[in-house]
Write a protein that holds these residues in place. Structure first.
Motif, mmCIF file in Angstrom:
data_model
loop_
_atom_site.group_PDB
_atom_site.id
_atom_site.type_symbol
_atom_site.label_atom_id
_atom_site.label_comp_id
_atom_site.label_asym_id
_atom_site.label_seq_id
_atom_site.Cartn_x
_atom_site.Cartn_y
_atom_site.Cartn_z
ATOM 1 N N LEU A 224 0.830 -1.201 0.000
ATOM 2 C CA LEU A 224 0.000 0.000 0.000
ATOM 3 C C LEU A 224 0.865 1.253 0.000
ATOM 4 C CD1 LEU A 224 -2.765 1.401 0.243
ATOM 5 C CD2 LEU A 224 -2.553 1.164 2.733
ATOM 6 N N GLU A 225 1.941 1.253 0.764
ATOM 7 C CA GLU A 225 2.827 2.417 0.816
ATOM 8 C C GLU A 225 3.473 2.680 -0.547
ATOM 9 O OE1 GLU A 225 3.578 4.643 3.260
ATOM 10 O OE2 GLU A 225 1.940 3.754 4.422
ATOM 11 N N ARG A 226 3.732 1.595 -1.289
ATOM 12 C CA ARG A 226 4.427 1.744 -2.579
ATOM 13 C C ARG A 226 3.475 1.531 -3.758
ATOM 14 N NH1 ARG A 226 9.718 -1.897 -2.481
ATOM 15 N NH2 ARG A 226 10.064 -0.637 -4.346
ATOM 16 N N SER A 227 2.166 1.676 -3.516
ATOM 17 C CA SER A 227 1.173 1.367 -4.552
ATOM 18 C C SER A 227 1.326 2.245 -5.790
ATOM 19 C CB SER A 227 -0.240 1.513 -3.977
ATOM 20 O OG SER A 227 -0.446 2.845 -3.496
ATOM 21 N N THR A 228 1.814 3.464 -5.615
ATOM 22 C CA THR A 228 1.974 4.353 -6.775
ATOM 23 C C THR A 228 3.116 3.896 -7.689
ATOM 24 O OG1 THR A 228 3.391 5.809 -5.452
ATOM 25 C CG2 THR A 228 1.035 6.328 -5.547
ATOM 26 N N LEU A 229 4.013 3.061 -7.174
ATOM 27 C CA LEU A 229 5.160 2.590 -7.951
ATOM 28 C C LEU A 229 4.979 1.161 -8.443
ATOM 29 C CD1 LEU A 229 7.992 3.934 -5.604
ATOM 30 C CD2 LEU A 229 6.984 5.069 -7.595
ATOM 31 N N ILE A 230 3.894 0.496 -8.037
ATOM 32 C CA ILE A 230 3.672 -0.910 -8.373
ATOM 33 C C ILE A 230 2.565 -0.998 -9.415
ATOM 34 C CG2 ILE A 230 2.963 -3.160 -7.482
ATOM 35 C CD1 ILE A 230 4.160 -2.371 -4.803
ATOM 36 N N THR A 231 2.842 -1.650 -10.520
ATOM 37 C CA THR A 231 1.841 -1.768 -11.589
ATOM 38 C C THR A 231 0.745 -2.750 -11.221
ATOM 39 O OG1 THR A 231 3.566 -1.310 -13.218
ATOM 40 C CG2 THR A 231 1.505 -2.272 -14.034
ATOM 41 N N SER A 232 1.117 -3.928 -10.734
ATOM 42 C CA SER A 232 0.150 -4.965 -10.371
ATOM 43 C C SER A 232 0.425 -5.409 -8.947
ATOM 44 C CB SER A 232 0.233 -6.151 -11.333
ATOM 45 O OG SER A 232 -0.570 -7.228 -10.886
ATOM 46 N N ALA A 233 -0.455 -5.014 -8.030
ATOM 47 C CA ALA A 233 -0.252 -5.381 -6.620
ATOM 48 C C ALA A 233 -0.367 -6.887 -6.427
ATOM 49 C CB ALA A 233 -1.289 -4.668 -5.745
ATOM 50 N N GLY A 234 -1.309 -7.541 -7.172
ATOM 51 C CA GLY A 234 -1.453 -8.988 -7.037
ATOM 52 C C GLY A 234 -0.225 -9.736 -7.517
ATOM 53 N N GLY A 235 0.319 -9.341 -8.683
ATOM 54 C CA GLY A 235 1.531 -9.986 -9.183
ATOM 55 C C GLY A 235 2.724 -9.747 -8.274
ATOM 56 N N TYR A 236 2.811 -8.547 -7.693
ATOM 57 C CA TYR A 236 3.917 -8.227 -6.782
ATOM 58 C C TYR A 236 3.848 -9.110 -5.535
ATOM 59 C CZ TYR A 236 7.277 -5.321 -4.247
ATOM 60 O OH TYR A 236 8.367 -4.866 -3.554
ATOM 61 N N LEU A 237 2.600 -9.289 -4.990
ATOM 62 C CA LEU A 237 2.452 -10.124 -3.792
ATOM 63 C C LEU A 237 2.790 -11.578 -4.099
ATOM 64 C CD1 LEU A 237 1.600 -10.330 -0.829
ATOM 65 C CD2 LEU A 237 -0.738 -10.724 -1.607
ATOM 66 N N ARG A 238 2.379 -12.071 -5.267
ATOM 67 C CA ARG A 238 2.708 -13.453 -5.632
ATOM 68 C C ARG A 238 4.220 -13.644 -5.756
ATOM 69 N NH1 ARG A 238 -1.509 -16.725 -7.064
ATOM 70 N NH2 ARG A 238 -3.513 -15.708 -7.540
ATOM 71 N N ASP A 239 4.924 -12.632 -6.284
ATOM 72 C CA ASP A 239 6.373 -12.719 -6.395
ATOM 73 C C ASP A 239 7.014 -12.771 -5.007
ATOM 74 O OD1 ASP A 239 8.888 -12.495 -8.041
ATOM 75 O OD2 ASP A 239 9.091 -10.691 -6.814
ATOM 76 N N LEU A 240 6.509 -11.933 -4.080
ATOM 77 C CA LEU A 240 7.038 -11.978 -2.713
ATOM 78 C C LEU A 240 6.761 -13.332 -2.070
ATOM 79 C CD1 LEU A 240 6.062 -8.450 -1.299
ATOM 80 C CD2 LEU A 240 8.221 -9.176 -2.329
ATOM 81 N N THR A 241 5.593 -13.905 -2.364
ATOM 82 C CA THR A 241 5.248 -15.205 -1.786
ATOM 83 C C THR A 241 6.198 -16.284 -2.267
ATOM 84 O OG1 THR A 241 2.916 -14.549 -1.677
ATOM 85 C CG2 THR A 241 3.398 -16.899 -1.560
ATOM 86 N N LYS A 242 6.492 -16.306 -3.581
ATOM 87 C CA LYS A 242 7.405 -17.308 -4.121
ATOM 88 C C LYS A 242 8.802 -17.146 -3.535
ATOM 89 C CE LYS A 242 4.914 -17.791 -8.514
ATOM 90 N NZ LYS A 242 4.973 -17.580 -9.984
ATOM 91 N N ARG A 243 9.243 -15.895 -3.417
ATOM 92 C CA ARG A 243 10.577 -15.668 -2.835
ATOM 93 C C ARG A 243 10.608 -16.066 -1.374
ATOM 94 N NH1 ARG A 243 11.555 -9.542 -4.179
ATOM 95 N NH2 ARG A 243 13.324 -9.900 -2.769
ATOM 96 N N SER A 244 9.515 -15.843 -0.669
ATOM 97 C CA SER A 244 9.454 -16.248 0.736
ATOM 98 C C SER A 244 9.487 -17.766 0.871
ATOM 99 C CB SER A 244 8.186 -15.676 1.375
ATOM 100 O OG SER A 244 8.066 -16.094 2.722
ATOM 101 N N GLN A 245 8.810 -18.475 -0.051
ATOM 102 C CA GLN A 245 8.822 -19.938 -0.006
ATOM 103 C C GLN A 245 10.226 -20.494 -0.257
ATOM 104 O OE1 GLN A 245 5.855 -20.724 -2.978
ATOM 105 N NE2 GLN A 245 4.156 -20.771 -1.503
ATOM 106 N N ARG A 246 11.015 -19.780 -1.068
ATOM 107 C CA ARG A 246 12.396 -20.220 -1.329
ATOM 108 C C ARG A 246 13.371 -19.717 -0.282
ATOM 109 N NH1 ARG A 246 10.991 -18.423 -6.707
ATOM 110 N NH2 ARG A 246 12.295 -16.571 -6.352
ATOM 111 N N GLY A 247 12.890 -18.936 0.686
ATOM 112 C CA GLY A 247 13.767 -18.395 1.715
ATOM 113 C C GLY A 247 14.612 -17.243 1.239
ATOM 114 N N GLU A 248 14.149 -16.549 0.185
ATOM 115 C CA GLU A 248 14.937 -15.447 -0.394
ATOM 116 C C GLU A 248 14.358 -14.075 -0.065
ATOM 117 O OE1 GLU A 248 14.866 -16.226 -4.521
ATOM 118 O OE2 GLU A 248 16.069 -18.074 -4.417
ATOM 119 N N PHE A 249 13.371 -14.015 0.823
ATOM 120 C CA PHE A 249 12.719 -12.722 1.086
ATOM 121 C C PHE A 249 12.531 -12.536 2.582
ATOM 122 C CE2 PHE A 249 8.652 -10.585 1.997
ATOM 123 C CZ PHE A 249 8.995 -9.309 1.588
#
Length: 414
Positions: free
Chosen positions: A368-393
């Motif tokens: 939400l804080e960076r919503s003006t810089l993020i094109t797709s909030a859903g795609g951004y969250l999914r990317d964070l989720t995948k990185r978290s599952q790999r232990g990279e976030f």
């Protein structure tokens, strides 16, 4: 032959065999001795849809009954009324003559009244010396008397059908509410399960329901919705039973392995502690405990709530009263932000499973804080989720960066 009881219409109106059949049926029936005229009228009003009558036709029938002098329809006193169109229009609330003729025709076609036309088409009556009516030409109300029992049964059937329809709609409303709130609660609290699929099924069921459905369509939709509710409850019941078993096992492990567990506040980094020192201490602790059997990790809040709100102040606008004081309020606010930013329930559910409900809520606050810089909030969250599952976030650097930006902004405006 009962030809004396059948009359043909005056003028250009054709004689239809259906009308002749109706007159013969009335003439061959044995009418009731008498019946209260307004009771019959109420039954006709109740069953008007079965006859295809409009409300104006009922107004005309009401006007005709007002010209019958007695309170009860009685064959011995005659059942023909003979008002003029002008008089009928006044008592039928001033409808136009063309509408009056059309609705009179509808009543005749429905078999509720018969025409008794005079030789010249006028409506009048012949009286004897005592003033009693010997012959009348106009509209015969005999069908109402003869069909009184039939009309009463029709009215009861229509009322029962209306009651069944209303109860089916009420049951569907309650079932819809249950499914909708179960899905929302499951997504908000990070319950396990494919809730995106359940929500899709919910939308598909409602999409098949017409805008103005009949009882059969409502009951079919209710059956499908009840099955979906049972499926959602089964998913939640299975998870709750699993959580109870895991909770008991965790309590037993704690009792055996650690009689003095660390508090949440001790596990959270304090506001005066440097990140480097905290990392070094954790690394030293890990090296000391290497080789020992590790206890089951407990779900904890990785960062203090005050630190999250300092880094992400905008999330407070979505809390109750424009502020957030507890983690549960933060998680509820994150669900509202998810919907506002267009993040699908399935994406948020995956984030909750991978990070935990608290950390997923923190991630939504950061987005939400960076919503003006993020094109797709859903795609951004999914990317964070995948990185978290790999232990990279980790949320730590993101929070620290946002907190630094907000602090610098405050210093500039001060």
């Amino acid at each position: 032959m009962q030809t004396g009881h059948v009359t043909t219409p005056f003028g250009r109106r054709p004689a239809k065999l259906a009308l002749v059949k109706g007159q013969l049926a009335i003439a061959g029936s044995k009418p009731n001795a008498r019946i209260e005229k307004w009771k019959v009228f109420r039954d006709v009003c109740e069953a008007r849809e079965r006859f295809g009558l409009q409300d104006r036709a009922l107004a005309v029938l009401d006007a005709l009954l007002t010209f019958y002098p007695n309170g009860e329809l009685d064959a011995e006193h005659g059942l023909v009324v003979f008002p003029s169109n002008a008089q009928l229009s006044v008592r039928a609330h001033g409808i136009t003559e063309s509408t009056l003729r059309r609705q009179l025709g509808a009543l005749v076609d429905a078999g509720l009244i018969h025409r008794r036309d005079s030789p010249n088409g006028k409506r009048y009556a012949h009286r004897n010396r005592e003033g009693e009516i010997e012959q009348a030409y106009g509209f015969d109300l005999a069908p109402l008397l003869v069909r009184a029992s039939e009309l009463a049964i029709l009215a009861q059937d229509v009322a029962a059908e209306r009651m069944r329809f209303r109860r089916a709609k009420e049951a569907l409303t309650i079932c819809r509410r249950d499914v909708r709130k179960l899905i929302s609660a499951a997504v908000e609290e990070g319950a396990f399960g494919n809730w995106g699929k359940v929500e899709t099924a919910y939308i598909d069921i409602l999409a098949r329901l017409p805008r103005y459905p009949n009882r059969a369509q409502v009951e079919l939709t209710l059956d499908e919705m009840e099955l979906l509710r049972e499926e959602a409850l089964n998913i939640l019941e299975t998870q709750l039973n699993t959580e109870d078993l895991l909770g008991n096992a965790i309590q037993n492990d704690r009792h055996i392995q650690n009689s003095k567990p660390e508090s949440i506040h001790e596990l959270e980094p304090s506001s005066g502690q440097k990140l480097g020192e905290g990392s070094a201490e954790r690394a030293q602790t890990e090296s000391e405990t290497e080789g020992r059997p590790k206890a089951r990790p407990e779900p904890i809040k990785a960062f203090p709530l005050g630190m999250v709100l300092r880094a992400c102040p905008q999330i407070a606008d979505y809390g109750p009263g424009g502020r957030i004081e507890h983690w549960r309020e933060l998680m509820k606010a994150a669900v509202g932000v998810r919907s506002m930013l267009g993040v699908s329930p399935s994406a948020y559910e995956e984030a909750c499973n991978a990070m935990g409900p608290e950390n997923a809520a923190v991630a939504m606050a950061c987005i939400l804080e960076r919503s003006t810089l993020i094109t797709s909030a859903g795609g951004y969250l999914r990317d964070l989720t995948k990185r978290s599952q790999r232990g990279e976030f980790s949320l730590g650097p993101m929070l620290m960066a946002l907190m630094k930006v907000n602090d610098e902004g405050k210093r500039r405006t001060a």
